[in-house]
Design an enzyme around this catalytic site. Structure first.
Site, PDB file in Angstrom:
ATOM      1  CG  ASP A  14      -1.941   1.056   1.252  1.00 34.78           C
ATOM      2  OD1 ASP A  14      -2.216   1.647   0.197  1.00 34.78           O
ATOM      3  OD2 ASP A  14      -2.464   1.351   2.346  1.00 34.78           O
ATOM      4  NE  ARG A  70      -6.261 -11.631   9.823  1.00 35.47           N
ATOM      5  CZ  ARG A  70      -5.509 -10.539   9.639  1.00 35.47           C
ATOM      6  NH1 ARG A  70      -5.002 -10.291   8.455  1.00 35.47           N
ATOM      7  NH2 ARG A  70      -5.261  -9.723  10.631  1.00 35.47           N
ATOM      8  CG  PHE A 106     -10.040  -1.216   3.285  1.00 37.00           C
ATOM      9  CD1 PHE A 106      -8.820  -0.812   3.810  1.00 37.00           C
ATOM     10  CD2 PHE A 106     -10.667  -2.321   3.837  1.00 37.00           C
ATOM     11  CE1 PHE A 106      -8.245  -1.489   4.877  1.00 37.00           C
ATOM     12  CE2 PHE A 106     -10.099  -3.005   4.908  1.00 37.00           C
ATOM     13  CZ  PHE A 106      -8.885  -2.584   5.428  1.00 37.00           C
TER      14      PHE A 106
END
Ligand code: IMP
Ligand code: MG
Length: 176
Positions: free
Chosen positions: A96, A158, A145
């Site tokens: 990122d 996850r 995101f």
């Protein structure tokens, strides 16, 4: 929640990246270091696509964020094998701003490995604040995101087998 990369696309991207890694190292032994926790799913899939002799270790990178300044990155390398004189490949979920991976690489270089390269599943376009670039990238994604395939929002999501973007409702309904 909107799927950005479905299971089939993720699998194809990881395979492409594994082939590029295989082409780089050939049959040279490799020490794979996974940055916890976001890289666990990629780690499991990626190492099964690599054919060279391979060791696996993990490290943890956590930032203590202050209100205005970027927090200091704390690296816990207690669970890492000896990397001195080994070829090291760091695996992380996403590049990122790039601060995490840049600091991890700097820390590993202090241990005098033969080489340090990096592989990430995702690279967010236009977000980087560092000169460093990862050596292997499976996907370039827009600045949104994302969760799934190891990536979390407040430690949730996850386990999703795909990469999805979060909308306001998902954010509101995620337990803290
Ligand atoms: P960087 O230091 O800004 O490159 O941040 C890297 C870390 O931030 C990643 O390992 C992730 O844990 C987290 N991160 C950055 N973007 C996202 C995202 O879109 N979803 C989930 N986690 C993210
Ligand atoms: Mg992470």
């Amino acid at each position: 929640m909107k799927i950005l990369l479905d299971e089939r696309q993720v699998r194809a991207g990881v395979l492409r990246m594994a082939e590029a890694i295989g082409a780089e190292y050939g049959s040279r032994p490799l020490t794979v270091i996974a940055v916890m926790t976001g890289s666990v799913v990629l780690l499991a899939d990626l190492i099964r696509l690599l054919a060279m002799p391979l060791r696996v270790g993990v490290l943890q990178a956590s930032s203590y964020k202050g209100s205005t300044e970027r927090g200091e990155l704390i690296i816990n390398a207690d669970l890492m094998p000896d990397v001195t004189d080994h070829d090291v490949l760091v695996v992380d979920d996403i590049f990122d701003t790039g601060h995490t991976l840049t600091k991890v690489v700097a820390r590993l270089r202090q241990l005098r490995p033969t080489s340090v390269r990096t592989s990430v599943l995702l690279r967010k376009a236009g977000r980087q604040e560092v000169a460093y670039e990862p050596d292997f990238v499976a996907f370039e994604i827009p600045d949104e995101f994302v969760v799934g395939y190891g990536l979390d929002y407040r430690d949730a999501y996850r386990n999703l087998p795909y990469i999805a973007t979060l909308d306001e409702d998902d954010i509101a309904s995620t337990l803290p």
